[in-house]
Scaffold this motif. Structure first.
Motif, PDB file in Angstrom:
ATOM      1  N   ALA A   1       0.838  -1.207   0.000  1.00 23.06           N
ATOM      2  CA  ALA A   1       0.000   0.000   0.000  1.00 23.06           C
ATOM      3  C   ALA A   1       0.873   1.256   0.000  1.00 23.06           C
ATOM      4  N   HIS A   2       1.993   1.199   0.721  1.00 27.66           N
ATOM      5  CA  HIS A   2       2.932   2.329   0.766  1.00 27.66           C
ATOM      6  C   HIS A   2       3.495   2.595  -0.627  1.00 27.66           C
TER       7      HIS A   2
ATOM      8  N   ILE B   1       2.111   1.855  -3.479  1.00 20.20           N
ATOM      9  CA  ILE B   1       1.059   2.376  -4.357  1.00 20.20           C
ATOM     10  C   ILE B   1       0.777   3.834  -4.018  1.00 20.20           C
ATOM     11  N   ALA B   2       0.751   4.158  -2.717  1.00 15.88           N
ATOM     12  CA  ALA B   2       0.484   5.547  -2.310  1.00 15.88           C
ATOM     13  C   ALA B   2       1.563   6.484  -2.851  1.00 15.88           C
ATOM     14  N   ASN B   3       2.785   5.971  -3.015  1.00 18.33           N
ATOM     15  CA  ASN B   3       3.881   6.816  -3.477  1.00 18.33           C
ATOM     16  C   ASN B   3       4.171   6.650  -4.964  1.00 18.33           C
TER      17      ASN B   3
ATOM     18  N   SER C   1       3.380   8.390  -7.375  1.00 20.56           N
ATOM     19  CA  SER C   1       3.734   9.601  -8.110  1.00 20.56           C
ATOM     20  C   SER C   1       4.598  10.534  -7.274  1.00 20.56           C
ATOM     21  N   THR C   2       5.326   9.976  -6.309  1.00 16.72           N
ATOM     22  CA  THR C   2       6.256  10.780  -5.520  1.00 16.72           C
ATOM     23  C   THR C   2       7.614  10.805  -6.212  1.00 16.72           C
ATOM     24  N   PRO C   3       8.144  11.994  -6.523  1.00 16.89           N
ATOM     25  CA  PRO C   3       9.451  12.033  -7.182  1.00 16.89           C
ATOM     26  C   PRO C   3      10.540  11.398  -6.320  1.00 16.89           C
TER      27      PRO C   3
ATOM     28  N   PHE D   1      11.005   8.548  -5.336  1.00 20.05           N
ATOM     29  CA  PHE D   1      10.647   7.438  -4.450  1.00 20.05           C
ATOM     30  C   PHE D   1      11.086   6.124  -5.082  1.00 20.05           C
TER      31      PHE D   1
ATOM     32  N   ARG E   1       8.442   3.513 -10.513  1.00 22.39           N
ATOM     33  CA  ARG E   1       7.093   2.955 -10.385  1.00 22.39           C
ATOM     34  C   ARG E   1       6.841   1.900 -11.462  1.00 22.39           C
TER      35      ARG E   1
ATOM     36  N   ILE F   1      -2.538   4.113   5.067  1.00 22.66           N
ATOM     37  CA  ILE F   1      -1.595   4.368   3.980  1.00 22.66           C
ATOM     38  C   ILE F   1      -2.345   4.678   2.689  1.00 22.66           C
TER      39      ILE F   1
ATOM     40  N   GLY G   1      -2.702   8.178   0.422  1.00 25.32           N
ATOM     41  CA  GLY G   1      -2.509   8.255  -1.026  1.00 25.32           C
ATOM     42  C   GLY G   1      -3.681   8.918  -1.709  1.00 25.32           C
TER      43      GLY G   1
ATOM     44  N   ASN H   1      -4.932   3.529  -5.452  1.00 22.95           N
ATOM     45  CA  ASN H   1      -5.066   3.542  -3.991  1.00 22.95           C
ATOM     46  C   ASN H   1      -6.395   2.957  -3.543  1.00 22.95           C
TER      47      ASN H   1
END
Lengths: 147, 138
Positions: A31-32, A34-36, A38-40, A42, A109, B7, B11, B119
């Motif tokens: 889940a972490h 997937i949540a990230n 679109s985090t540059p 990451f 990603r 989490i 997101g 998400n």
């Protein structure tokens, strides 16, 4: 050996419990990721299911050689990524920098394989919980003396 | 295990904020005045995401997840438009317009929506796992 120990440590129950703990923990790592998505900069993190499975196999072999396999405590050893504690499993998720294609924002990603991991993990969890339910049902039948 | 829902929620919040910012950019595409009515073209806003979620309840939860670190201004130069009759035109007859390109915003919006959906899928998986765990007791 106490009676309750006989019940909780009988058959496949301890290894199923470990599998459920593992899948539940790994779910938050996925889940972490997937949540990230679109985090540059990451980088994908994961704990290896193969490492867990080989540790589990060693523990099962160990139990079999000690007690014959049908009952007894399952002694799961800590590995590089998975620490076995009294309160369950603690993970040290490792960065998977070699995985996937590096995007312009330095994020590796790979949503497809994340979704695959998610489904796989969910399936492992379902298998373990269903098997556990069946075992609990058998036990209940024995207790109530009713099939 | 409730942590995983936190989490995925972080997101979703991050992607929704991003979509809000994109909407504001598109809405202000032609805004050359600020809220007080002075000549001050709208600068494009960008959402800056970072790992970690300070709003989570547990220490482990704060490590995982995603957060909107800041909403930054795009430093790209304003677009110039030839409009000599405008009261805000410079000596050459140009006015400055917001540095917003709707195509970029649309693509960004699509990406945000897809990330949001991913998400949601993770949260759905989590929910069904929780359900299965609870069924063990029943």
């Amino acid at each position: 050996m106490t009676l309750s120990d006989h019940v909780t440590n009988s058959g496949a129950l301890p290894s199923l419990a470990r599998t459920i703990q593992f899948a539940g923990r790994r779910q938050s790592v996925i889940a972490h990721n997937i949540a990230n998505a679109s985090t540059p900069r990451f980088q994908h993190k994961d704990v290896s299911p193969a490492e867990f499975q080989s540790a589990l196999r060693e523990a099962i072999d160990d139990r079999r050689s000690r007690t014959g396999g049908g009952h007894g405590e399952l002694r799961l050893e800590s590995t590089r990524q998975i620490e076995v504690t009294d309160r369950g499993l603690q993970f040290t998720a490792e960065t998977q920098s070699g995985r996937g294609v590096l995007s312009h924002d330095q994020n590796n990603r790979d949503l497809e394989s994340l979704m695959k991991d998610l489904t796989e993990n969910q399936a492992a969890f379902r298998v373990a919980t269903e098997l556990m339910r069946t075992q609990a049902g058998t036990m209940r039948a024995a207790i109530t003396e009713r099939p | 295990m409730y942590g995983s829902l936190d989490i995925s929620t972080s997101g979703m919040i991050a992607q929704r904020t991003r979509l809000d910012v994109i909407s504001a950019n598109i809405a202000n595409k032609g805004a050359i005045l600020d809220a007080e009515g002075n000549y001050n073209p709208f600068r494009r806003r960008m959402t800056m995401l970072a790992p970690g979620n300070p709003n989570a309840s547990s220490a482990r939860g704060r490590e995982l997840g995603v957060q909107v670190k800041e909403i930054a201004l795009d430093k790209a130069p304003f677009r110039l438009k030839y409009q000599p009759n405008s009261p805000h035109a410079d000596e050459q007859g140009y006015i400055r317009e917001p540095n917003i390109d709707t195509t970029t915003e649309q693509i960004d919006a699509m990406e945000a929506v897809r990330a949001y959906e991913a998400n949601v899928a993770a949260a759905e998986a989590q929910k069904s796992m929780l359900g299965q765990g609870l069924r063990l007791l029943a």
